[in-house]
Design an enzyme around this catalytic site. Structure first.
Site, PDB file in Angstrom:
ATOM      1  N   GLU A  83      24.852  67.290  77.216  1.00 33.10           N
ATOM      2  CA  GLU A  83      24.304  68.658  77.272  1.00 33.10           C
ATOM      3  C   GLU A  83      24.885  69.509  78.397  1.00 33.10           C
ATOM      4  OE1 GLU A  83      20.037  68.152  77.374  1.00 33.10           O
ATOM      5  OE2 GLU A  83      19.979  67.187  75.422  1.00 33.10           O
ATOM      6  N   HIS A 120      18.366  67.105  66.637  1.00 31.27           N
ATOM      7  CA  HIS A 120      16.899  67.162  66.696  1.00 31.27           C
ATOM      8  C   HIS A 120      16.499  68.434  65.953  1.00 31.27           C
ATOM      9  CE1 HIS A 120      16.655  63.953  69.644  1.00 31.27           C
ATOM     10  NE2 HIS A 120      17.546  64.567  70.394  1.00 31.27           N
ATOM     11  N   ASP A 160      16.366  63.340  64.597  1.00 26.75           N
ATOM     12  CA  ASP A 160      14.982  63.272  64.116  1.00 26.75           C
ATOM     13  C   ASP A 160      14.648  64.603  63.465  1.00 26.75           C
ATOM     14  OD1 ASP A 160      14.514  64.781  66.497  1.00 26.75           O
ATOM     15  OD2 ASP A 160      13.667  63.052  67.543  1.00 26.75           O
ATOM     16  N   GLU A 165      21.232  61.233  67.713  1.00 25.11           N
ATOM     17  CA  GLU A 165      19.811  61.268  68.094  1.00 25.11           C
ATOM     18  C   GLU A 165      18.948  61.921  67.021  1.00 25.11           C
ATOM     19  OE1 GLU A 165      19.087  63.000  71.957  1.00 25.11           O
ATOM     20  OE2 GLU A 165      20.840  62.054  72.858  1.00 25.11           O
ATOM     21  N   ASN A 180      28.079  64.457  74.321  1.00 22.08           N
ATOM     22  CA  ASN A 180      26.891  64.512  73.472  1.00 22.08           C
ATOM     23  C   ASN A 180      26.121  65.809  73.732  1.00 22.08           C
ATOM     24  OD1 ASN A 180      25.142  62.929  71.642  1.00 22.08           O
ATOM     25  ND2 ASN A 180      23.678  62.894  73.340  1.00 22.08           N
TER      26      ASN A 180
HETATM   27  C1  XIL Z   1      14.163  62.093  75.846  1.00 19.27           C
HETATM   28  C2  XIL Z   1      13.346  60.825  75.684  1.00 19.27           C
HETATM   29  O1  XIL Z   1      13.222  60.550  74.323  1.00 19.27           O
HETATM   30  C3  XIL Z   1      11.991  60.974  76.318  1.00 19.27           C
HETATM   31  O2  XIL Z   1      11.296  59.747  76.301  1.00 19.27           O
HETATM   32  C4  XIL Z   1      12.142  61.464  77.762  1.00 19.27           C
HETATM   33  O3  XIL Z   1      10.871  61.713  78.292  1.00 19.27           O
HETATM   34  C5  XIL Z   1      12.979  62.721  77.822  1.00 19.27           C
HETATM   35  O4  XIL Z   1      14.240  62.485  77.194  1.00 19.27           O
HETATM   36  N1  XIL Z   1      18.247  64.720  74.282  1.00 19.27           N
HETATM   37  C6  XIL Z   1      18.675  63.592  74.940  1.00 19.27           C
HETATM   38  C7  XIL Z   1      17.722  62.492  75.237  1.00 19.27           C
HETATM   39  O5  XIL Z   1      19.882  63.457  75.170  1.00 19.27           O
HETATM   40  O6  XIL Z   1      18.039  61.815  76.416  1.00 19.27           O
HETATM   41  C8  XIL Z   1      16.311  62.985  75.276  1.00 19.27           C
HETATM   42  O7  XIL Z   1      15.467  61.848  75.384  1.00 19.27           O
HETATM   43  C9  XIL Z   1      15.989  63.805  74.055  1.00 19.27           C
HETATM   44  C10 XIL Z   1      16.875  65.016  73.965  1.00 19.27           C
END
Ligand code: XIL
Length: 421
Positions: A217, A294, A325, A323, A258
């Site tokens: 990020e 996400h 969802d 990642e 990422n």
């Molecule tokens: C999130 C985790 O899922 C949580 O448990 C934590 O509190 C915060 O981070 N993008 C990312 C991940 O790259 O590292 C993040 O993970 C979600 C968003």
């Protein structure tokens, strides 16, 4: 046997080998270690995977998969046992003939405390990502103190189960320890600390973590360089420095960038493309890009996603969904679950149609353990397995996408060849 990120015969493979300046000899030197880590996928092309694909396609109920969910017969309140889930082949088995890595983010507490969680991970995943355990805060809690216990537990679990590990993450603006962020670090020390951290963490897991989200990020939502601790104090050169340090610590690891919200041909998608092309032009050892994905049930437009993957693949980069969802307002309706299934299917279809797409992971294995309700109040039910580890329509949709791709490739259809090495 296919090893993580390695070029496969019969397909284009990572055309950017030259650009990333990783001599191909070095890429395969870690073969033995990676093969051990990737034992689960060593059955690439197994009859069991093909048979499972046929079962999925033959048993596909017209118009959707919620029969599968009902068929699982899990009793309310209790995690479904393995017998109850026999009807649904694990995604790992279905993905194996395709040579694509499939998996989920995992956390150490349920891995240690809930047998059904470990069962689900073993059944579904050929790769896992530690959800939090390798971030700066947890792994480097004091300036001179590392705590590898939780990350080790995941890596050990994965090795014992023949599952590969995707490391996350070495440079991020979140979840950093207070000692790093609150000013005790003198100017001029930060770059050395970053190099030291990367050498320690990547070095510890060399040969056991197959790929790293080196920088996470780095871009703000408008596509400008995010004003993180790293950018503010080190300038944009921190990215190249991080990749070089990671490559030095483990020359075989695949090094990824990422981010979220850069899936399409948007301002941020364009900015990400320019950032990565610029790093490659400088000879930075960058091998791939991770798309977090996400999203809500509104989904990701497939055509711009496919075109974005195409242009990044043309740079020689490998592509990973890292990642995914799909959050829904809770409790979700049947329609919402069907819409969610369609979003998962569409993203996996785009990945499977792109030869450079090498992995697909969800951020968590089951709704029982997901960051979504905490992060987006009122939302949840974001993953392919439910609170009891029973498959949802999304699981069925992912299984069908994998099975169709396997069937298409077997019969020599127009889908790109993705044979296993
Ligand atoms: C999130 C985790 O899922 C949580 O448990 C934590 O509190 C915060 O981070 N993008 C990312 C991940 O790259 O590292 C993040 O993970 C979600 C968003």
């Amino acid at each position: 046997m296919h090893r993580f990120g390695e070029r496969r015969p019969g397909r284009p493979g990572p055309a950017g080998a030259d650009r990333t300046r990783v001599p191909s000899r070095r890429r395969t030197l870690g073969g033995a270690a990676l093969a051990a880590a990737a034992g689960g996928l060593a059955r690439c092309g197994p009859l069991s995977g093909r048979a499972a694909a046929q079962r999925v396609l033959q048993g596909t109920p017209p118009g959707g998969g919620d029969q599968m969910e009902r068929a699982s017969g899990a009793a309310d309140g209790a995690p479904a046992g393995p017998d109850q889930q026999e009807a649904a082949p694990g995604l790992k088995e279905l993905a194996a003939p395709l040579g694509i890595w499939i998996g989920a983010a995992v956390t150490v507490a349920p891995l240690a405390g809930e047998p059904a969680y470990g069962e689900a991970v073993r059944r579904e995943c050929s790769v896992v990502t530690p959800e939090n355990e390798m971030k700066w805060g947890p792994i480097h809690p004091g300036r001179d103190r590392y705590d590898f216990a939780r990350a080790d537990a995941i890596v050990d679990f994965a090795r014992a189960a023949g599952i590969a590990v995707h490391g996350h993450t070495l440079v991020w603006h979140n979840q950093n320890p207070a000692w790093l962020t609150t000013g005790a670090v003198a100017p001029g020390e930060l770059e050395g600390l970053l190099r030291e951290h990367i050498a320690a963490v990547v070095g510890r897991y060399a040969g056991r973590v197959a790929a790293w989200d080196v920088v996470n990020e780095a871009l703000a939502d408008d596509g400008t360089l995010r004003a993180s601790l790293w950018a503010q104090r080190l300038g944009p050169g921190y990215l190249a420095a991080a990749y070089r340090a990671a490559h030095e610590a483990d020359p075989q690891a695949r090094l990824l960038y990422n981010d979220y919200g850069a899936e399409g041909l948007t301002r941020k998608g364009d900015a990400q493309y320019r950032l990565l092309a610029g790093l490659l032009a400088q000879g930075v050892p960058l091998h791939g890009v991770g798309f977090q994905v996400h999203v809500t049930a509104a989904g990701v437009p497939a055509e711009p996603l496919a075109r974005n993957l195409e242009r990044l693949a043309a740079l020689g980069l490998e592509l990973y969904v890292t990642e995914m969802d799909v959050r829904l307002p809770t409790p979700p309706s049947d329609e919402a679950l069907a819409a969610q299934a369609a979003v998962y299917r569409s993203v996996l279809d785009v990945c499977l149609a792109q030869p450079a797409c090498k992995g697909f992971q969800t951020w968590g294995i089951a709704d029982r353990h997901s960051w979504i309700p905490g992060r987006y109040p009122g939302f949840g039910a974001a993953l392919p397995l439910d609170e009891r580890y029973a498959p949802k329509p999304a699981h069925r949709a992912l299984g069908e996408a994998l099975a169709r791709a396997a069937a298409g490739r077997q019969s020599g259809s127009m889908l790109p060849s993705r044979r296993c090495g």
